[in-house]
Design an enzyme around this catalytic site. Structure first.
Site, PDB file in Angstrom:
ATOM      1  N   GLU A  81       0.854  -1.201   0.000  1.00 53.54           N
ATOM      2  CA  GLU A  81       0.000   0.000   0.000  1.00 53.54           C
ATOM      3  C   GLU A  81       0.880   1.236   0.000  1.00 53.54           C
ATOM      4  O   GLU A  81       2.101   1.150   0.154  1.00 53.54           O
ATOM      5  CB  GLU A  81      -0.932  -0.014   1.226  1.00 53.54           C
ATOM      6  N   HIS A  89      -9.071   9.404   2.720  1.00 57.62           N
ATOM      7  CA  HIS A  89      -8.642   8.299   1.849  1.00 57.62           C
ATOM      8  C   HIS A  89      -8.855   8.755   0.411  1.00 57.62           C
ATOM      9  O   HIS A  89      -9.912   9.283   0.075  1.00 57.62           O
ATOM     10  CB  HIS A  89      -9.455   7.039   2.143  1.00 57.62           C
TER      11      HIS A  89
END
Ligand code: FAD
Ligand code: SIN
Length: 534
Positions: free
Chosen positions: A118, A241
Site C-alpha cells: 500500500e 482516503h
C-alpha cells in the site's frame, strides 16, 4: 448500577483485544452502541502492516512510518509498535484468524502469507484476508469473546459520559469511575461502574459529509474524554482516503489502497495519469499527497471524480484478490475488470485523539484509550496505511498487561448518583437534530477539508459555536435520543479539529493550510494539545 472490574467502551479490534486479555482476571463489560460487529474494524479492507518476511525489516517499517508521519511521530512509540506487531499477529492467528496465503513459486505446493502493498510502504508487508480483512478479524475476536464467561456484551448501549471523581466533587487525584450509558433497548440511562474504563470507541469520520466510515464513527470517545478533562491532541490530522467509490447510490464504499498496490493507476476523466508529475511513487505516494492531488485535479478540471484503472490486470486475478470490491462495484453497474472505477477522496481516519502513552494510559487515573480513539504518537501528521489495526492490537495488549501488573481492579468505587433527567420532555421538533447533523458535516467538508485557510477555519469555528449553543439547550431540555447524543459529540469533535488546526501555523502531513504552505521548524516536534477550559 452495574459493577464490573473492567468497563470497555467499544467492540472493534481494540476493545475486543483488551477484553480478551483481562477476562481471566475479572468481570468485563463490553458496551457497544449498535450490534457487536458494527465498527470501523469490520470494514477494514487492505490489512495489517507488520514485518513477517525475510526480505523486510523492522528498520524499514519504522522508517516508512516516520516518513509518512512527516516528522511528528514519536520514534520510540513507532519502534515499540512495529517490533511487537509479529507476536500480536501470531496470537490473532492462534485465535482463528486466517490471512490469505499464496503458493511459494517452485515449491511444489508449499504456502506462505500473501503480503500486499500500500501507499508509502517500501516493501510488501500487509497481511490481509482478500479484501475483507476487518470482517475476518472481527469474526475471530467475537468468536473468542463468546467463549469467555467473564465477558458480558451490552449491545445497543451508547455511552453518554464518563463518570469522574472530580465531577462528583471528590477531592484528590481525578479518577474515572465508569460511565453513564444510554440503554437504547429500554430507553433509560444506566450506570456502569468499574475501577478501569477503556475508551475503544474508534474514530470520527461522520463529522464530515463524505466518509468511508460507518455510522458508528461519531468521535464519542474523544468527546467524552474532553468533557471529562483529558488532554486531546493532533485532531487537525484527519486522513482523507483518496479512493472512495463515487456513485450516487453508494454510501461510503472504500476502494482499497491495495488496488493501487496491485497496479491500479489514477487517471483524470480525460485519461491522463496525473500522479506521474506529483510524486516519484505516483499512484502509490503517501495518502495525504494523493488525496491533495486528486482534490487539485478535480478543482482544475471541474470534474466530480477521478478514475482508478486496474483493467490492465487479468480479470481472474482481480476477482480473486478483490472479491468484495468487484461484487460491490458490479452491483452499481461497474465491472472493474473492464472499466475504470470513479473515485473521490473521503474522510477516513482520525490520526489524533485522546493523549496516551504506548500503554494506553490517559492523564485521568483509571481511564485508558486504545485504537483509533487514542493519540499515541505512532501516526504523527499522517498515518501510514494499515498501521491502525496494528496499533490497536499492540496497544490494547500493552494496556491490559499494564493494568494487570498494577492491580487497578482492587480500587473501591465511591457512591455514584443516578442519572437526572430533570424536567426533560419528548422533543417537539426532531428536525433541529437532523438539520444540525447535516450542517456540521457540510461545513466541515467545505471549510475544514483537504485544503484549509485561516479564514475558512475561523468561519467554521463561529458556526460550530452557534450550533453548539443550540445543541446544548436541546440536550438539557429534551429526552435523550441516540441521534442527539451523537450530534453533541460530532459538534465537540468538529470544534476540536478546528481548534487544533488553528493552533498549528504550518502545513504538515494532513494539515494543509494555504496561509502557511510550508512546514514550520518550530512545530516540527510539537503536538497541538487541547484541554477543556484551557
Ligand atoms: P472501531 O473498530 O471503530 O470500533 C469502535 C467501537 O466503539 C464500535 O463497536 C462502536 O459501536 C463503539 N462505540 C463508539 N462510540 C460508542 C459509544 N458512545 N458507546 C458505546 N459504543 C461506542 N486500518 C488498517 O490498519 N488497515 C485497513 O485495511 C483499514 N481499512 C479500513 C477500511 C475502512 C472502510 C475503514 C472505515 C477503516 C479502515 N482502517 C484500516 C482503519 C481501521 O479499520 C480502524 O482504525 C480500526 O478498525 C479502529 O479500531 P477501533 O477498535 O479503535 O475502533
Ligand atoms: C485500504 O484498504 O485502503 C485502507 C487501508 C487503511 O486505511 O489503512
Amino acid at each position: 448500577m452495574k459493577q464490573f472490574d473492567f468497563l470497555v467502551l467499544g467492540s472493534g479490534i481494540a476493545g475486543l483485544t483488551f477484553a480478551l486479555q483481562v477476562a481471566p482476571r475479572g468481570r468485563v463489560a463490553i458496551v457497544t452502541k449498535k450490534n457487536r460487529a458494527e465498527s470501523n474494524t469490520n470494514y477494514a479492507q487492505g490489512g495489517i502492516a507488520s514485518v513477517t518476511s525475510q526480505e523486510d525489516s523492522f528498520e524499514s517499517h519504522v522508517s516508512d512510518t516516520l516518513v509518512a508521519g512527516a516528522g511528528l511521530c514519536k520514534e520510540t512509540v513507532v519502534r515499540t509498535i512495529v517490533e511487537e506487531g509479529p507476536a500480536r499477529i501470531a496470537e490473532l492467528i492462534e485465535l482463528g484468524m486466517k490471512f490469505s496465503e499464496r503458493e511459494i513459486p517452485a515449491s511444489r505446493g508449499a504456502h506462505e502469507l500473501d503480503l500486499g502493498k500500500e501507499g508509502g510502504h517500501s516493501k510488501r508487508r500487509i497481511l490481509h484476508a482478500k479484501d475483507v480483512t476487518g470482517r475476518e478479524i472481527e469474526k475471530a475476536l467475537l468468536n473468542a469473546v463468546s467463549k469467555q464467561p467473564n465477558i458480558q456484551v451490552f449491545e445497543n448501549h451508547l455511552a453518554i459520559d464518563l463518570i469522574t471523581s472530580q465531577k462528583l466533587g471528590y477531592v484528590g487525584e481525578n479518577h474515572c469511575l465508569g460511565a453513564y450509558v444510554f440503554d437504547k433497548n429500554h430507553n433509560h440511562v444506566a450506570i456502569f461502574s468499574a475501577p478501569v474504563t477503556v475508551l475503544a470507541t474508534g474514530g470520527c469520520g461522520k463529522v464530515y459529509l463524505y466518509t468511508t466510515n460507518p455510522d458508528i464513527a461519531t468521535g464519542d470517545g474523544v468527546a467524552m474524554a474532553y468533557r471529562a478533562g483529558a488532554s486531546i491532541a493532533n485532531m487537525e490530522f484527519v486522513q482523507f482516503h483518496p479512493t472512495c467509490l463515487y456513485h450516487p447510490k453508494a454510501k461510503s464504499f472504500l476502494i482499497s489502497e491495495a488496488v493501487r498496490g496491485e497496479g491500479g493507476v489514477l487517471k483524470s476523466l480525460a485519461g491522463k495519469e496525473f500522479m506521474d508529475s506529483v510524486h516519484p511513487l505516483k499512484s502509490l505516494a503517501p495518502r495525504d499527497i494523493v488525496a491533495r492531488a486528486i482534490d487539485s485535479e478535480m478543482k482544475k478540471s471541474g470534474a466530480d471524480c477521478v478514475l482508478l484503472d486496474i483493467t490492465h490486470k487479468p480479470a481472474k486475478f482481480i476477482i480473486e484478490r478483490f472479491p468484495n470490491i468487484y461484487e460491490t462495484c458490479l452491483r452499481y453497474g461497474i465491472d472493474i475488470t473492464k472499466e475504470p472505477i470513479p473515485v473521490v477522496p473521503a474522510a477516513h481516519y482520525q490520526c489524533g485523539g485522546v493523549v496516551t502513552n504506548v500503554d494506553g494510559e490517559t492523564d485521568i487515573a483509571g481511564l485508558f484509550a486504545v485504537g483509533e480513539a487514542a493519540c499515541t504518537g505512532l501516526h504523527g501528521a499522517n498515518r501510514l496505511a494499515s498501521n491502525s489495526l496494528l496499533e490497536a492490537l499492540v496497544c490494547a495488549h500493552r494496556a491490559a498487561q499494564k493494568i494487570l501488573a498494577a492491580r487497578h481492579a482492587s480500587l473501591v468505587t465511591p457512591p455514584i448518583p443516578a442519572w437526572q433527567s430533570g424536567h426533560a420532555t419528548d422533543a417537539d421538533e426532531m428536525v433541529v437534530v437532523s438539520h444540525n447533523w447535516d450542517e456540521i458535516r457540510r461545513l466541515m467538508w467545505d471549510y475544514v477539508g483537504i485544503v484549509r485557510t485561516n479564514k475558512r477555519l475561523q468561519r467554521a469555528q463561529k458556526r460550530i459555536a452557534n450550533l453548539q449553543e443550540e445543541i446544548h439547550d436541546y440536550y438539557w431540555n429534551f429526552n435523550l435520543t441516540a441521534d442527539l447524543l451523537e450530534l453533541r459529540n460530532i459538534a465537540t469533535v468538529a470544534e476540536l479539529i478546528v481548534q487544533c488546526a488553528l493552533l498549528r501555523p504550518e502545513s504538515r502531513g494532513l494539515n494543509y493550510n494555504l496561509d502557511y504552505p510550508d512546514a514550520n521548524l518550530e512545530w516540527a516536534q510539537r503536538d497541538s494539545v487541547v484541554r477543556r477550559g484551557n
